[in-house]
Scaffold this motif. Sequence first.
Motif, PDB file in Angstrom:
ATOM      1  N   GLN A   6       0.821  -1.210   0.000  1.00  0.00           N
ATOM      2  CA  GLN A   6       0.000   0.000   0.000  1.00  0.00           C
ATOM      3  C   GLN A   6       0.858   1.265   0.000  1.00  0.00           C
ATOM      4  N   ASN A   7       2.016   1.255   0.690  1.00  0.00           N
ATOM      5  CA  ASN A   7       2.892   2.435   0.721  1.00  0.00           C
ATOM      6  C   ASN A   7       3.436   2.780  -0.665  1.00  0.00           C
ATOM      7  N   ASN A  10       0.419   4.244  -2.705  1.00  0.00           N
ATOM      8  CA  ASN A  10       0.113   5.613  -2.283  1.00  0.00           C
ATOM      9  C   ASN A  10       1.231   6.599  -2.613  1.00  0.00           C
ATOM     10  N   GLY A  11       2.416   6.118  -2.991  1.00  0.00           N
ATOM     11  CA  GLY A  11       3.530   6.991  -3.313  1.00  0.00           C
ATOM     12  C   GLY A  11       4.406   7.350  -2.135  1.00  0.00           C
ATOM     13  N   GLU A  12       4.172   6.725  -0.981  1.00  0.00           N
ATOM     14  CA  GLU A  12       4.990   6.999   0.200  1.00  0.00           C
ATOM     15  C   GLU A  12       6.367   6.354   0.085  1.00  0.00           C
ATOM     16  N   LYS A  48       7.864   1.236  -8.128  1.00  0.00           N
ATOM     17  CA  LYS A  48       6.913   2.049  -8.870  1.00  0.00           C
ATOM     18  C   LYS A  48       7.673   2.825  -9.932  1.00  0.00           C
ATOM     19  N   VAL A  49       7.194   2.768 -11.167  1.00  0.00           N
ATOM     20  CA  VAL A  49       7.868   3.441 -12.271  1.00  0.00           C
ATOM     21  C   VAL A  49       7.273   4.823 -12.512  1.00  0.00           C
ATOM     22  N   GLY A 106      -4.143  -3.663  -1.772  1.00  0.00           N
ATOM     23  CA  GLY A 106      -2.787  -3.263  -1.402  1.00  0.00           C
ATOM     24  C   GLY A 106      -1.934  -4.373  -0.838  1.00  0.00           C
ATOM     25  N   LYS A 107      -2.342  -5.624  -1.002  1.00  0.00           N
ATOM     26  CA  LYS A 107      -1.556  -6.768  -0.518  1.00  0.00           C
ATOM     27  C   LYS A 107      -1.350  -7.740  -1.669  1.00  0.00           C
TER      28      LYS A 107
END
Length: 167
Positions: A6-7, A10-12, A48-49, A106-107
Amino acid sequence: MRIDIQNIINGEEFKISLKENISMNLLALETKELEFTTPIDINLEIYKVDKASLYVNGTVDYQCIDVCDRCLNAFNRKAHENFSGKIIEKEEQEEYEDIIFYHENGKIDITDMIKTVILYNLPMKTLCDENCKGICPKCGQNLNEKQCNCEINDIDPRLSKLENFFK
């Protein structure tokens, strides 16, 4: 085993690395069963690209008991598989040239990922040795252990008249 991504969604975070040993005793497929002799080593990176694209790169190392397709003997097979794929939401449908893994809420399930990688990388023909001689089609003797005295003259009946042509 499920991991939370999930992080990254969300972009974290932009990357998650994972190195695990996962115990799996048996993988039952339609045509065969693989019995694992050691825990499966998985090493992967999820990253994440751009704003919406998640990808995974990794390796899976395992040892299993397999059966030779020529001589039918069981043997211990070691494998090292590299893989890469795209991770998408379970409800999404997308065409992609590589492997697609699905996440839900998110899993992502690492066990399903391992099964998919192993299935995609199974050899078409499993051999105990590159020089395996197989078994005799007449008596069933394992030709790796002992040579038999069977005479094998498999001549296509349509070409049997040509047998005496060069005599």
